[in-house]
Design a protein around this motif. Structure first.
Motif, PDB file in Angstrom:
ATOM      1  N   ASN A   1       0.802  -1.234   0.000  1.00  0.00           N
ATOM      2  CA  ASN A   1       0.000   0.000   0.000  1.00  0.00           C
ATOM      3  C   ASN A   1       0.829   1.276   0.000  1.00  0.00           C
ATOM      4  OD1 ASN A   1       0.465  -1.248   2.643  1.00  0.00           O
ATOM      5  ND2 ASN A   1      -0.467   0.587   3.505  1.00  0.00           N
ATOM      6  N   ARG A   2       2.111   1.174   0.428  1.00  0.00           N
ATOM      7  CA  ARG A   2       2.902   2.419   0.498  1.00  0.00           C
ATOM      8  C   ARG A   2       4.394   2.082   0.481  1.00  0.00           C
ATOM      9  NH1 ARG A   2       4.169   3.605   6.209  1.00  0.00           N
ATOM     10  NH2 ARG A   2       3.129   2.103   7.546  1.00  0.00           N
TER      11      ARG A   2
ATOM     12  N   LEU B   1       8.159   1.239  -0.008  1.00  0.00           N
ATOM     13  CA  LEU B   1       8.860   0.316  -0.908  1.00  0.00           C
ATOM     14  C   LEU B   1       7.925  -0.702  -1.546  1.00  0.00           C
ATOM     15  CD1 LEU B   1      12.217  -0.493   0.856  1.00  0.00           C
ATOM     16  CD2 LEU B   1      11.895  -0.360  -1.608  1.00  0.00           C
TER      17      LEU B   1
ATOM     18  N   ARG C   1      -2.549  -4.751   5.029  1.00  0.00           N
ATOM     19  CA  ARG C   1      -3.488  -4.920   6.154  1.00  0.00           C
ATOM     20  C   ARG C   1      -4.817  -4.270   5.814  1.00  0.00           C
ATOM     21  NH1 ARG C   1       0.461  -3.920  11.308  1.00  0.00           N
ATOM     22  NH2 ARG C   1       1.146  -2.100  10.138  1.00  0.00           N
TER      23      ARG C   1
ATOM     24  N   ASP D   1      -2.404  -9.530   6.929  1.00  0.00           N
ATOM     25  CA  ASP D   1      -1.487  -9.164   8.013  1.00  0.00           C
ATOM     26  C   ASP D   1      -0.527 -10.343   8.123  1.00  0.00           C
ATOM     27  OD1 ASP D   1      -0.192  -8.949  10.504  1.00  0.00           O
ATOM     28  OD2 ASP D   1      -1.877  -7.879  11.388  1.00  0.00           O
ATOM     29  N   ILE D   2       0.759 -10.104   7.896  1.00  0.00           N
ATOM     30  CA  ILE D   2       1.702 -11.236   7.838  1.00  0.00           C
ATOM     31  C   ILE D   2       1.948 -11.872   9.207  1.00  0.00           C
ATOM     32  CG2 ILE D   2       2.844 -10.463   5.710  1.00  0.00           C
ATOM     33  CD1 ILE D   2       5.252  -9.626   7.571  1.00  0.00           C
TER      34      ILE D   2
ATOM     35  N   ASN E   1       8.084  -7.820   1.646  1.00  0.00           N
ATOM     36  CA  ASN E   1       8.509  -6.429   1.887  1.00  0.00           C
ATOM     37  C   ASN E   1       8.015  -5.879   3.218  1.00  0.00           C
ATOM     38  OD1 ASN E   1       9.004  -3.427   1.082  1.00  0.00           O
ATOM     39  ND2 ASN E   1       6.793  -3.581   1.457  1.00  0.00           N
TER      40      ASN E   1
ATOM     41  N   LEU F   1      15.528  -6.863   3.275  1.00  0.00           N
ATOM     42  CA  LEU F   1      16.331  -6.828   4.499  1.00  0.00           C
ATOM     43  C   LEU F   1      16.900  -5.425   4.667  1.00  0.00           C
ATOM     44  CD1 LEU F   1      17.930 -10.333   3.895  1.00  0.00           C
ATOM     45  CD2 LEU F   1      15.938  -9.787   5.293  1.00  0.00           C
TER      46      LEU F   1
ATOM     47  N   TYR G   1      15.299  -3.517  15.920  1.00  0.00           N
ATOM     48  CA  TYR G   1      14.974  -3.674  14.492  1.00  0.00           C
ATOM     49  C   TYR G   1      16.107  -4.430  13.799  1.00  0.00           C
ATOM     50  CZ  TYR G   1      14.546  -2.140   9.559  1.00  0.00           C
ATOM     51  OH  TYR G   1      14.475  -2.087   8.188  1.00  0.00           O
TER      52      TYR G   1
ATOM     53  N   LYS H   1      16.173  -7.927  11.636  1.00  0.00           N
ATOM     54  CA  LYS H   1      16.641  -8.019  10.245  1.00  0.00           C
ATOM     55  C   LYS H   1      17.834  -8.990  10.129  1.00  0.00           C
ATOM     56  CE  LYS H   1      13.788  -5.363   7.957  1.00  0.00           C
ATOM     57  NZ  LYS H   1      12.901  -5.886   6.906  1.00  0.00           N
TER      58      LYS H   1
ATOM     59  N   GLY I   1      20.399   0.674   2.850  1.00  0.00           N
ATOM     60  CA  GLY I   1      20.527   1.649   3.938  1.00  0.00           C
ATOM     61  C   GLY I   1      19.211   2.401   4.033  1.00  0.00           C
TER      62      GLY I   1
ATOM     63  N   VAL J   1      16.039   4.335   3.029  1.00  0.00           N
ATOM     64  CA  VAL J   1      15.246   4.469   1.813  1.00  0.00           C
ATOM     65  C   VAL J   1      14.184   5.543   2.082  1.00  0.00           C
ATOM     66  CG1 VAL J   1      13.823   3.257   0.118  1.00  0.00           C
ATOM     67  CG2 VAL J   1      15.583   1.993   1.387  1.00  0.00           C
TER      68      VAL J   1
ATOM     69  N   THR K   1      11.157   6.618   2.512  1.00  0.00           N
ATOM     70  CA  THR K   1       9.764   6.240   2.787  1.00  0.00           C
ATOM     71  C   THR K   1       9.413   6.768   4.182  1.00  0.00           C
ATOM     72  OG1 THR K   1      10.282   4.209   3.963  1.00  0.00           O
ATOM     73  CG2 THR K   1      10.126   4.039   1.555  1.00  0.00           C
TER      74      THR K   1
HETATM   75  N1  LIG Z   1      12.844   2.874   4.726  1.00  0.00           N
HETATM   76  C1  LIG Z   1      14.064   2.413   5.009  1.00  0.00           C
HETATM   77  O1  LIG Z   1      14.999   3.176   5.326  1.00  0.00           O
HETATM   78  C2  LIG Z   1      14.345   0.940   4.864  1.00  0.00           C
HETATM   79  C3  LIG Z   1      15.685   0.525   4.749  1.00  0.00           C
HETATM   80  C4  LIG Z   1      15.973  -0.834   4.625  1.00  0.00           C
HETATM   81  C5  LIG Z   1      14.947  -1.756   4.639  1.00  0.00           C
HETATM   82  N2  LIG Z   1      13.649  -1.322   4.766  1.00  0.00           N
HETATM   83  C6  LIG Z   1      12.595  -2.338   4.778  1.00  0.00           C
HETATM   84  O2  LIG Z   1      11.753  -2.127   3.669  1.00  0.00           O
HETATM   85  C7  LIG Z   1      10.458  -2.669   3.948  1.00  0.00           C
HETATM   86  C8  LIG Z   1       9.385  -1.654   3.601  1.00  0.00           C
HETATM   87  O3  LIG Z   1       9.543  -0.539   4.455  1.00  0.00           O
HETATM   88  P1  LIG Z   1       9.206   0.942   3.998  1.00  0.00           P
HETATM   89  O4  LIG Z   1      10.465   1.698   4.029  1.00  0.00           O
HETATM   90  O5  LIG Z   1       8.373   0.954   2.776  1.00  0.00           O
HETATM   91  O6  LIG Z   1       8.388   1.395   5.296  1.00  0.00           O
HETATM   92  P2  LIG Z   1       6.897   1.898   5.479  1.00  0.00           P
HETATM   93  O7  LIG Z   1       6.632   3.020   4.551  1.00  0.00           O
HETATM   94  O8  LIG Z   1       6.778   2.115   6.942  1.00  0.00           O
HETATM   95  O9  LIG Z   1       5.990   0.664   5.020  1.00  0.00           O
HETATM   96  C9  LIG Z   1       5.910  -0.509   5.771  1.00  0.00           C
HETATM   97  C10 LIG Z   1       4.888  -1.406   5.113  1.00  0.00           C
HETATM   98  O10 LIG Z   1       4.835  -2.648   5.834  1.00  0.00           O
HETATM   99  C11 LIG Z   1       3.459  -2.888   6.150  1.00  0.00           C
HETATM  100  N3  LIG Z   1       3.303  -3.720   7.331  1.00  0.00           N
HETATM  101  C12 LIG Z   1       3.791  -3.517   8.565  1.00  0.00           C
HETATM  102  N4  LIG Z   1       3.419  -4.508   9.391  1.00  0.00           N
HETATM  103  C13 LIG Z   1       2.663  -5.354   8.648  1.00  0.00           C
HETATM  104  C14 LIG Z   1       1.973  -6.555   8.926  1.00  0.00           C
HETATM  105  N5  LIG Z   1       1.969  -7.094  10.149  1.00  0.00           N
HETATM  106  N6  LIG Z   1       1.314  -7.175   7.905  1.00  0.00           N
HETATM  107  C15 LIG Z   1       1.298  -6.632   6.675  1.00  0.00           C
HETATM  108  N7  LIG Z   1       1.886  -5.483   6.355  1.00  0.00           N
HETATM  109  C16 LIG Z   1       2.578  -4.843   7.327  1.00  0.00           C
HETATM  110  C17 LIG Z   1       2.863  -1.500   6.330  1.00  0.00           C
HETATM  111  O11 LIG Z   1       1.459  -1.576   6.312  1.00  0.00           O
HETATM  112  P3  LIG Z   1       0.510  -0.466   7.042  1.00  0.00           P
HETATM  113  O12 LIG Z   1       0.351   0.661   6.070  1.00  0.00           O
HETATM  114  O13 LIG Z   1      -0.735  -1.226   7.323  1.00  0.00           O
HETATM  115  O14 LIG Z   1       1.235  -0.037   8.300  1.00  0.00           O
HETATM  116  C18 LIG Z   1       3.478  -0.806   5.133  1.00  0.00           C
HETATM  117  O15 LIG Z   1       2.822  -1.167   3.959  1.00  0.00           O
HETATM  118  C19 LIG Z   1      10.494  -3.080   5.424  1.00  0.00           C
HETATM  119  O16 LIG Z   1      10.731  -4.459   5.525  1.00  0.00           O
HETATM  120  C20 LIG Z   1      11.666  -2.300   5.964  1.00  0.00           C
HETATM  121  O17 LIG Z   1      12.216  -2.894   7.106  1.00  0.00           O
HETATM  122  C21 LIG Z   1      13.330  -0.003   4.853  1.00  0.00           C
END
Ligand SMILES: NC(=O)c1ccc[n+]([C@@H]2O[C@H](COP(=O)([O-])OP(=O)(O)OC[C@H]3O[C@@H](n4cnc5c(N)ncnc54)[C@H](OP(=O)(O)O)[C@@H]3O)[C@@H](O)[C@H]2O)c1
Length: 245
Positions: free
Chosen positions: A14-15, A17, A38, A54-55, A77, A129, A143, A147, A174, A176, A178
Motif C-alpha cells: 500500500n505504500r 517500498l 493490512r 497481516d503477515i 517487503n 532486508l 529492528y 533483520k 541503507g 530508503v 519512505t
Molecule cells: N525505509 C528504510 O529506510 C528501509 C531501509 C531498509 C529496509 N527497509 C525495509 O523495507 C520494507 C518496507 O519498508 P518501507 O520503508 O516501505 O516502510 P513503510 O513506509 O513504513 O511501510 C511498511 C509497510 O509494511 C506494512 N506492514 C507492517 N506490518 C505489517 C503486517 N503485520 N502485515 C502486513 N503489512 C505490514 C505496512 O502496512 P501499514 O500501512 O498497514 O502499516 C506498510 O505497507 C520493510 O521491511 C523495511 O524494514 C526499509
C-alpha cells in the motif's frame, strides 16, 4: 526468472517500498500483481489486485497462499521499525513486534508459499532486508536484530528450497526514502531504485542485492567489524547519549 508474464505477490504494497515493488512489477509486464496489505482499500495502484493480509496472522497467511495459488514471485517487503534500543527501551514491546513482523511474519510467508512456488516451477522469493542485518545501530537496535534474523532465515530458506529451483534474493539497503525513514536526514535510496535493483537480480538469477554504497561498504567490512564498523558507531552513540550528538 522473467518478470514478464510472472504472477507476483508483494506484502505491504500500500505504500513505501511495497508500492514501488508493485509498480515496478506492473511496468515489467507481470501478468498479475497481488498487492497485499493490512488495509486492502489502501492498495489503489492501477494493475495491482488488492489482497487483505497481516503477515503476523498465520491463518490468514495460509488462506492467502491458497487463494493466490498462481504466484511464482513472492516479495516479502512488509516490515516495522520502532526506533528502539536494547537496554534503554521501557519494555520488550517494540522488540517483540519487530521480531514478530520482520522475522516470524517473513518466515511464515516463506513457509506458506514454498509449495505454491514449487507447483509453479520454482519461481523466486525476494526478502527485503537492511544494512541493519549486518551490524547493530543502537538507534534501531531491536529492528537490526529482527533483520539479522531475517537475513539468517533468507540464507536458510535458499538452502532448503534449492531442490525445487526457487531463487531466494536478499535485498539489503541503507536508508530508503519512505515513511519509515522520514525522521532521518541525509542521503536515502529511492524506493524505485531499490525495486529496480531487486528485480534486475531476480531476472539475472543473483541471490544478493547491496543497494547503496553504505551497504556495500559495511558488508565488505564485516570480517573486521570491531575495528572498522563499531568504533565510529560507538563514538556517535556516546555523543548522542552525552547530548552532544
Ligand atoms: N525505509 C528504510 O529506510 C528501509 C531501509 C531498509 C529496509 N527497509 C525495509 O523495507 C520494507 C518496507 O519498508 P518501507 O520503508 O516501505 O516502510 P513503510 O513506509 O513504513 O511501510 C511498511 C509497510 O509494511 C506494512 N506492514 C507492517 N506490518 C505489517 C503486517 N503485520 N502485515 C502486513 N503489512 C505490514 C505496512 O502496512 P501499514 O500501512 O498497514 O502499516 C506498510 O505497507 C520493510 O521491511 C523495511 O524494514 C526499509
Amino acid at each position: 526468472m522473467k518478470i514478464d508474464g510472472s504472477v507476483a505477490l508483494v506484502t505491504g504494497a500500500n505504500r513505501g517500498l511495497g508500492l514501488a515493488y508493485a509498480r515496478e512489477l506492473v511496468k515489467r509486464g507481470a501478468a498479475k500483481v497481488y498487492g497485499a496489505a493490512r488495509d486492502p482499500a489502501a492498495v489503489t495502484e492501477p494493475g495491482v489486485t488488492p489482497v487483505a493480509l497481516d503477515i503476523t496472522d498465520p491463518e490468514r497467511v495460509a488462506q492467502v497462499a491458497e487463494q493466490c495459488a498462481d504466484v511464482s514471485l513472492l516479495v516479502n517487503n512488509a516490515g516495522v521499525m520502532k526506533a528502539s534500543n536494547f537496554i534503554g527501551a521501557p519494555n520488550l514491546d517494540a522488540a517483540r513486534l519487530e521480531m514478530e513482523t520482520n522475522y516470524f511474519g517473513t518466515l511464515s510467508m516463506c513457509r506458506a508459499f514454498a509449495p505454491v512456488l514449487a507447483a509453479n516451477g520454482g519461481g523466486a522469493i525476494v526478502n527485503m532486508l537492511s544494512v541493519g542485518s549486518f551490524y547493530t545501530n543502537p538507534f534501531t537496535a531491536s529492528y537490526g536484530a529482527s533483520k539479522a534474523a531475517a537475513w539468517s532465515l533468507t540464507n536458510g530458506v535458499r538452502l532448503e528450497l534449492h531442490h525445487q529451483s526457487t531463487l531466494v534474493v536478499a535485498v539489503h539497503a541503507g536508508f530508503v526514502d519512505t515513511e519509515m525513514a522520514a525522521l532521518v536526514a541525509g542521503p536515502k535510496d529511492s524506493p524505485e531504485s531499490v525495486a529496480q535493483q531487486a528485480f534486475d537480480a531476480v531476472e539475472a538469477g543473483q541471490v544478493e542485492v547491496l543497494a547503496d554504497e553504505r551497504t556495500r561498504t559495511v558488508k565488505a567490512q564485516l570480517s573486521r567489524d570491531q575495528e572498522l564498523i563499531y568504533p565510529p558507531v560507538q563514538e556517535f552513540w556516546d555523543s548522542a547519549v552525552a547530548g552532544t550528538g
